[in-house]
Motif scaffolding. Structure first.
Motif, PDB file in Angstrom:
ATOM      1  N   ALA A 134      35.733  32.955  38.343  1.00 24.36           N
ATOM      2  CA  ALA A 134      36.342  31.682  37.782  1.00 24.36           C
ATOM      3  C   ALA A 134      35.677  30.370  38.131  1.00 24.36           C
ATOM      4  N   PRO A 135      35.359  30.139  39.688  1.00 27.56           N
ATOM      5  CA  PRO A 135      34.518  28.775  39.967  1.00 27.56           C
ATOM      6  C   PRO A 135      33.457  28.374  39.061  1.00 27.56           C
ATOM      7  N   HIS A 136      32.789  29.596  38.587  1.00 26.88           N
ATOM      8  CA  HIS A 136      31.342  29.410  38.126  1.00 26.88           C
ATOM      9  C   HIS A 136      31.200  29.270  36.543  1.00 26.88           C
ATOM     10  N   PHE A 137      32.369  29.566  36.027  1.00 26.36           N
ATOM     11  CA  PHE A 137      32.268  29.577  34.359  1.00 26.36           C
ATOM     12  C   PHE A 137      33.561  29.154  34.051  1.00 26.36           C
ATOM     13  N   ARG A 138      33.194  28.735  32.628  1.00 28.50           N
ATOM     14  CA  ARG A 138      34.633  27.883  32.001  1.00 28.50           C
ATOM     15  C   ARG A 138      35.702  28.860  31.689  1.00 28.50           C
ATOM     16  N   HIS A 139      35.152  29.828  31.316  1.00 22.69           N
ATOM     17  CA  HIS A 139      36.070  31.031  30.937  1.00 22.69           C
ATOM     18  C   HIS A 139      35.760  32.458  31.402  1.00 22.69           C
ATOM     19  N   CYS A 140      36.719  33.190  31.888  1.00 22.24           N
ATOM     20  CA  CYS A 140      36.325  34.648  32.165  1.00 22.24           C
ATOM     21  C   CYS A 140      37.293  35.645  31.525  1.00 22.24           C
ATOM     22  N   TYR A 141      36.337  36.573  31.089  1.00 20.11           N
ATOM     23  CA  TYR A 141      37.437  37.704  30.412  1.00 20.11           C
ATOM     24  C   TYR A 141      37.155  39.014  31.294  1.00 20.11           C
ATOM     25  N   GLY A 142      38.286  39.490  31.456  1.00 15.33           N
ATOM     26  CA  GLY A 142      38.429  40.974  32.245  1.00 15.33           C
ATOM     27  C   GLY A 142      38.550  41.983  31.045  1.00 15.33           C
ATOM     28  N   VAL A 143      37.892  42.820  31.176  1.00 16.01           N
ATOM     29  CA  VAL A 143      38.131  43.809  30.115  1.00 16.01           C
ATOM     30  C   VAL A 143      38.299  45.266  30.558  1.00 16.01           C
ATOM     31  N   ASP A 144      39.346  46.140  30.430  1.00 14.24           N
ATOM     32  CA  ASP A 144      39.433  47.449  30.966  1.00 14.24           C
ATOM     33  C   ASP A 144      40.101  48.227  29.800  1.00 14.24           C
ATOM     34  N   VAL A 145      39.893  49.647  30.345  1.00  8.86           N
ATOM     35  CA  VAL A 145      40.301  50.877  29.116  1.00  8.86           C
ATOM     36  C   VAL A 145      41.904  51.074  29.784  1.00  8.86           C
ATOM     37  N   SER A 146      42.124  50.598  30.974  1.00  8.49           N
ATOM     38  CA  SER A 146      43.443  51.196  31.473  1.00  8.49           C
ATOM     39  C   SER A 146      44.600  50.262  31.448  1.00  8.49           C
ATOM     40  N   ALA A 147      45.517  50.544  30.604  1.00 12.47           N
ATOM     41  CA  ALA A 147      46.749  49.327  30.642  1.00 12.47           C
ATOM     42  C   ALA A 147      47.419  49.042  32.076  1.00 12.47           C
ATOM     43  N   PRO A 148      47.610  50.088  33.016  1.00 12.82           N
ATOM     44  CA  PRO A 148      48.202  49.647  34.318  1.00 12.82           C
ATOM     45  C   PRO A 148      47.083  48.844  35.103  1.00 12.82           C
ATOM     46  N   MET A 149      45.909  48.950  34.806  1.00 15.22           N
ATOM     47  CA  MET A 149      44.977  48.070  35.548  1.00 15.22           C
ATOM     48  C   MET A 149      45.097  46.600  35.050  1.00 15.22           C
ATOM     49  N   ILE A 150      45.300  46.600  33.787  1.00 16.95           N
ATOM     50  CA  ILE A 150      45.241  45.075  32.794  1.00 16.95           C
ATOM     51  C   ILE A 150      46.608  44.429  33.558  1.00 16.95           C
ATOM     52  N   ALA A 151      47.783  45.186  33.374  1.00 16.79           N
ATOM     53  CA  ALA A 151      48.751  44.657  33.712  1.00 16.79           C
ATOM     54  C   ALA A 151      48.891  44.155  35.115  1.00 16.79           C
ATOM     55  N   ALA A 152      48.368  44.983  36.144  1.00 17.94           N
ATOM     56  CA  ALA A 152      48.179  44.455  37.642  1.00 17.94           C
ATOM     57  C   ALA A 152      47.333  43.050  37.645  1.00 17.94           C
ATOM     58  N   ALA A 153      46.099  43.490  36.877  1.00 16.29           N
ATOM     59  CA  ALA A 153      45.378  42.153  36.823  1.00 16.29           C
ATOM     60  C   ALA A 153      46.034  40.803  36.485  1.00 16.29           C
ATOM     61  N   ARG A 154      46.919  41.034  35.358  1.00 14.52           N
ATOM     62  CA  ARG A 154      47.634  39.859  34.945  1.00 14.52           C
ATOM     63  C   ARG A 154      48.523  39.396  35.961  1.00 14.52           C
ATOM     64  N   LYS A 155      49.153  40.343  36.475  1.00 13.19           N
ATOM     65  CA  LYS A 155      50.177  39.822  37.415  1.00 13.19           C
ATOM     66  C   LYS A 155      49.652  39.270  38.727  1.00 13.19           C
ATOM     67  N   LEU A 156      48.330  39.921  39.145  1.00 12.35           N
ATOM     68  CA  LEU A 156      47.867  39.280  40.240  1.00 12.35           C
ATOM     69  C   LEU A 156      47.154  38.014  40.440  1.00 12.35           C
ATOM     70  N   ASN A 157      46.810  37.475  39.100  1.00 15.58           N
ATOM     71  CA  ASN A 157      45.953  36.391  38.927  1.00 15.58           C
ATOM     72  C   ASN A 157      46.478  35.416  38.043  1.00 15.58           C
ATOM     73  N   THR A 158      47.924  34.962  38.315  1.00 17.56           N
ATOM     74  CA  THR A 158      48.330  34.225  37.557  1.00 17.56           C
ATOM     75  C   THR A 158      48.022  32.680  38.004  1.00 17.56           C
ATOM     76  N   ALA A 159      47.481  32.619  39.169  1.00 20.71           N
ATOM     77  CA  ALA A 159      46.818  31.305  39.657  1.00 20.71           C
ATOM     78  C   ALA A 159      45.449  30.941  39.051  1.00 20.71           C
ATOM     79  N   PHE A 160      44.861  31.878  38.252  1.00 22.80           N
ATOM     80  CA  PHE A 160      43.461  31.882  37.815  1.00 22.80           C
ATOM     81  C   PHE A 160      43.661  31.572  36.213  1.00 22.80           C
ATOM     82  N   SER A 161      43.861  30.477  35.734  1.00 21.41           N
ATOM     83  CA  SER A 161      44.257  30.120  34.442  1.00 21.41           C
ATOM     84  C   SER A 161      43.230  30.252  33.389  1.00 21.41           C
TER      85      SER A 161
END
Ligand SMILES: C[S@@+](CC[C@H](N)C(=O)[O-])C[C@H]1O[C@@H](n2cnc3c(N)ncnc32)[C@H](O)[C@@H]1O
Length: 255
Positions: free
Chosen positions: A82-109
């Protein structure tokens, strides 16, 4: 979705539910939820610190607008980008991984986490990303053909002058290819044994390892219109598995 990709997705949904951080960095002493989250996320900062030095040395990417972390898990690396790029996309095949990523990274807008159940990156237009980063992901796909499909599409969505960094094992010895725990997991899961029983009580988990020899990866990248800057033996070389990290760009005439 084709049945083998659905099965692969189910495996990573199970792992994302059972023990997400260990499924991402599988140190034996961290199994069963024993990763300290601070330490876990700091490992991503260290990794991206090294990448920043590589970017400096290689002179790519030429722009820092959009980064893609393919197979992002809970966003260990996405947030470090995030500090190095204007916008960062995380892509994953697993819904629980994506749900956890959203929950754990709310500070990274500026980080966005997206579920992708396709065998490619059709959701993104050509030339979108200045950086594409994918470590500890392609090695878990079912076949070399599946690796090839994503790698070719990485080149399509890479911007001219962008940097693709992807890690792929080049050789896995036979004894590591047998993977009895994964096979038994699949059989018992098929008979309806709950994932938690398989993981906690029987010590089984559905993690697969697949390799692609370096000459095949290079040929694939070149055929897709990319230029390989470096192929470096990476940390897994200290285990019996030989692995390479590829540093790749796309010439501006490859549009
Ligand atoms: C070992 S983890 C690595 C996570 C992350 N790259 C990191 O280093 O922190 C592998 C991740 O890849 C994801 N994955 C596996 N197959 C995938 C696919 N076909 N498309 C997208 N993500 C995938 C898994 O769900 C899991 O989150």
């Amino acid at each position: 979705m084709n049945p083998s990709l659905r099965r692969h997705q189910r495996d990573w949904e199970d792992l994302g539910d059972l023990d997400p951080c260990w499924a991402i960095l599988a140190y034996p002493e961290r199994r069963f939820g024993r990763w300290d989250l601070g330490e876990f996320f700091r490992s991503g900062d260290v990794e991206i610190g090294r990448l920043a030095a590589d970017i400096q040395r290689l002179g790519y990417p030429v722009r820092r607008e959009r980064a893609l972390d393919f197979g992002c898990g809970v966003g260990r690396v996405t947030r470090a980008l995030a500090p190095h790029f204007r916008h960062c996309y995380g892509v994953d095949v697993s819904a629980p991984m994506i749900a956890a990523a959203r929950k754990l990274n709310t500070a990274f807008s500026t980080c966005e986490f997206v579920l992708n159940g396709h065998p490619d990156l059709r959701m993104f237009p050509r030339g979108q990303f200045d950086l594409i980063y994918s470590v500890l992901v392609l090695q878990h796909l079912l076949t070399r053909a599946a690796i090839a499909a994503y790698v070719s599409d990485f080149v399509r969505v890479l911007a001219p002058g962008g940097l693709l960094v992807c890690q792929i094992p080049s050789h896995i010895p036979l004894r590591r290819r047998l993977q009895p725990r994964r096979r038994l997991y699949g059989i018992l899961r098929g008979f309806g044994v709950p994932p938690r029983v398989l993981y906690n009580r029987l010590g089984l988990f559905p993690m697969r390892m697949t390799s692609m020899p370096e000459p095949d990866v290079r040929a694939l990248l070149i055929a897709a219109g990319a230029r390989v800057l470096e192929a470096r033996a990476d940390a897994m070389a200290s285990t019996a598995i030989e692995s390479r990290t590829y540093y790749v760009t796309k010439p501006s005439d490859a549009l």
